[in-house]
Design an enzyme around this catalytic site. Structure first.
Site, PDB file in Angstrom:
ATOM      1  N   LYS A 176       0.860  -1.071   0.104  1.00 13.56           N
ATOM      2  CA  LYS A 176       0.111   0.081   0.045  1.00 13.56           C
ATOM      3  C   LYS A 176       0.769   1.156   0.067  1.00 13.56           C
ATOM      4  CE  LYS A 176      -4.273  -1.943   1.664  1.00 13.56           C
ATOM      5  NZ  LYS A 176      -5.735  -1.800   2.200  1.00 13.56           N
ATOM      6  N   LYS A 192      -8.537 -11.153  -7.789  1.00  6.84           N
ATOM      7  CA  LYS A 192      -9.636 -11.253  -6.894  1.00  6.84           C
ATOM      8  C   LYS A 192     -10.728 -10.069  -6.942  1.00  6.84           C
ATOM      9  CE  LYS A 192      -8.729  -9.269  -2.669  1.00  6.84           C
ATOM     10  NZ  LYS A 192      -9.635  -9.161  -1.460  1.00  6.84           N
ATOM     11  N   LYS A 209     -12.205  -3.851  -3.864  1.00  3.38           N
ATOM     12  CA  LYS A 209     -12.730  -2.436  -4.038  1.00  3.38           C
ATOM     13  C   LYS A 209     -11.593  -1.765  -4.393  1.00  3.38           C
ATOM     14  CE  LYS A 209     -12.162  -1.190   0.878  1.00  3.38           C
ATOM     15  NZ  LYS A 209     -12.455  -2.707   1.633  1.00  3.38           N
TER      16      LYS A 209
HETATM   17  P1  ATP Z   1      -8.859  -3.451  -0.552  1.00  2.99           P
HETATM   18  O1  ATP Z   1      -8.737  -3.761  -2.005  1.00  2.99           O
HETATM   19  O2  ATP Z   1      -8.887  -2.081   0.017  1.00  2.99           O
HETATM   20  O3  ATP Z   1      -8.086  -4.397   0.092  1.00  2.99           O
HETATM   21  P2  ATP Z   1     -11.079  -5.520  -0.356  1.00  2.99           P
HETATM   22  O4  ATP Z   1     -12.103  -5.482  -1.485  1.00  2.99           O
HETATM   23  O5  ATP Z   1     -10.102  -6.643  -0.562  1.00  2.99           O
HETATM   24  O6  ATP Z   1     -10.406  -4.162  -0.343  1.00  2.99           O
HETATM   25  P3  ATP Z   1     -11.146  -6.022   2.446  1.00  2.99           P
HETATM   26  O7  ATP Z   1     -11.929  -4.948   3.272  1.00  2.99           O
HETATM   27  O8  ATP Z   1      -9.629  -5.980   2.385  1.00  2.99           O
HETATM   28  O9  ATP Z   1     -11.849  -5.779   0.830  1.00  2.99           O
HETATM   29  O10 ATP Z   1     -11.764  -7.306   3.063  1.00  2.99           O
HETATM   30  C1  ATP Z   1     -12.529  -7.561   3.715  1.00  2.99           C
HETATM   31  C2  ATP Z   1     -13.098  -8.946   3.889  1.00  2.99           C
HETATM   32  O11 ATP Z   1     -13.384  -9.682   2.749  1.00  2.99           O
HETATM   33  C3  ATP Z   1     -11.569  -9.804   4.109  1.00  2.99           C
HETATM   34  O12 ATP Z   1     -11.947 -10.639   5.269  1.00  2.99           O
HETATM   35  C4  ATP Z   1     -11.195 -10.220   2.786  1.00  2.99           C
HETATM   36  O13 ATP Z   1     -10.541 -11.658   2.947  1.00  2.99           O
HETATM   37  C5  ATP Z   1     -12.584 -10.689   2.220  1.00  2.99           C
HETATM   38  N1  ATP Z   1     -12.603 -10.678   0.759  1.00  2.99           N
HETATM   39  C6  ATP Z   1     -12.144  -9.510  -0.081  1.00  2.99           C
HETATM   40  N2  ATP Z   1     -12.372  -9.881  -1.095  1.00  2.99           N
HETATM   41  C7  ATP Z   1     -12.866 -11.002  -1.300  1.00  2.99           C
HETATM   42  C8  ATP Z   1     -12.993 -11.851  -2.644  1.00  2.99           C
HETATM   43  N3  ATP Z   1     -12.717 -11.493  -3.713  1.00  2.99           N
HETATM   44  N4  ATP Z   1     -13.479 -13.082  -2.292  1.00  2.99           N
HETATM   45  C9  ATP Z   1     -13.434 -13.496  -1.135  1.00  2.99           C
HETATM   46  N5  ATP Z   1     -13.243 -12.873   0.046  1.00  2.99           N
HETATM   47  C10 ATP Z   1     -12.845 -11.597  -0.003  1.00  2.99           C
HETATM   48 MG    MG Z   2      -8.179  -6.567   1.002  1.00  2.00          MG
END
Ligand code: ATP
Ligand code: MG
Length: 332
Positions: free
Chosen positions: A112, A195, A198
């Site tokens: 990050k 994956k 966001k």
């Molecule tokens: P960022 O991109 O900011 O890291 P993110 O979309 O990965 O955001 P997080 O807030 O990091 O979302 O994740 C929240 C929860 O959702 C965590 O437990 C993470 O493991 C799960 N998660 C995030 N994206 C996925 C995905 N594509 N499939 C399954 N689990 C997910």
């Molecule tokens: Mg994440």
């Protein structure tokens, strides 16, 4: 009952399908088997730049979505992190037993901060994993459901717990990672090799729980699929179709084998059309209930205040013990 703790950042206008199927849905299930603590981690949400008004709104919307998916404040403790000052207080103490080099090895910070530029990345972002350790250790959590992305942070948490316990006497429960079986990992609809996330997904690659159902259906219909036309589950060679099947299976409870059999001889278009309906039907009630909770923000805030009370009852006892062990003079 074993205690479980999990948190989610209020850093988006809506949770996405990956968050829901990969994490949040499991939270609902833990309420039956565990003493569950769930928090909207707003302290973590200010580590990389934010807009105050937006953060406040997202904190409410996040809490409303958690209630909407089935987090029941009578069977679990749902609260906002900043309502419980003990998180920041314990984080300070843990900061003081964390090595600078140890913290520097956290790969999420490296990733990050590389994106933001090393000069601009905040010290808060650097010390984020220590705050996460405080979140967990405050509640003496036995288990922490973590995705692969958080595994290193949980290792740090365990190291810090161990260090504190050996230096100052047994204080913290050693938390175990909780790997939930059959948890779906959802990939991006436009680029199924990454994956769904966001920060990395394009708008068309991401399905938000709160977005317009017609748009959701359209995104699914235009999801990138693979060459060939057979509907098989093979993430290595057919990541696009496999992702659609995973989502389908996760939302309906039907096994992948069963789905593959049902779609034998049919085309990608049929699968997408049906899946669009499945997803829309799954998110519609979540949207309705989220809206309902947001209609009465005062009531929502009251509910969160009750959660914070319960959380403080558990966390203040831990902090008192920590302060005592570390040698702080108790106020008379
Ligand atoms: P960022 O991109 O900011 O890291 P993110 O979309 O990965 O955001 P997080 O807030 O990091 O979302 O994740 C929240 C929860 O959702 C965590 O437990 C993470 O493991 C799960 N998660 C995030 N994206 C996925 C995905 N594509 N499939 C399954 N689990 C997910
Ligand atoms: Mg994440």
């Amino acid at each position: 009952r074993p205690r479980v703790l999990s948190g989610i950042q209020p850093t988006a206008d809506s949770f996405h399908l990956g968050n829901y199927l990969g994490a949040l849905r499991n939270w609902v299930g833990f309420q039956d088997s565990h003493d569950a603590f769930y928090c909207v981690v707003d302290l973590h949400a200010i580590t990389a730049g934010h807009e105050p008004k937006v953060l406040r709104q997202r904190t409410r919307v996040s809490a409303a979505q958690l209630l909407a998916i089935g987090i029941d404040p009578d069977r679990s403790t749902l609260f906002v992190q900043s309502h419980v000052p003990e998180h920041a207080q314990l984080a300070w103490v843990l900061n003081c037993i964390t090595g600078f080099g140890e913290a520097s090895r956290m790969t999420q910070f490296k990733d990050k901060s590389a994106k933001q530029g090393a000069e601009r990345a905040s010290v808060g972002l650097f010390t984020y994993p220590v705050l996460m350790a405080a979140d967990i250790l405050l509640y003496q959590a036995d288990a922490v459901p973590v995705g692969e992305d958080q595994r290193q942070h949980l290792e740090l948490t365990r190291d810090l717990a161990q260090r504190f316990n050996t230096t100052y006497g047994p204080t913290f429960v050693m938390p175990e990672p909780f790997i939930v079986r059959d948890t779906a990992k959802i990939t991006d609809l436009q680029d199924p090799t990454i994956k769904m996330s966001k920060s990395a997904s394009s708008p068309n690659g991401l399905i938000e729980l709160l977005e317009d159902p017609a748009r959701v259906a359209k995104k699914i219909r235009s999801a990138v699929t693979d060459t060939g036309r057979e509907i098989v589950y093979d993430p290595g060679h057919k990541p696009g179709v496999s992702n659609l099947l995973s989502i389908y299976s996760a939302l309906t409870g039907r096994s992948l084998d069963d789905l593959v059999l049902a779609y034998a001889g049919k085309g990608y278009g049929d699968l997408k059309k049906d899946l669009a309906e499945v997803v829309v039907e799954a998110i519609r009630p979540i949207q309705e209930r989220t809206r309902m909770y947001l209609e009465d923000p005062a009531q929502l805030d009251k509910l969160l205040a009750v959660g914070a009370e319960k959380a403080r009852a558990a966390s203040s006892a831990t902090l008192r013990r920590v302060y005592d062990r570390i040698g702080f003079l108790a106020p008379a």
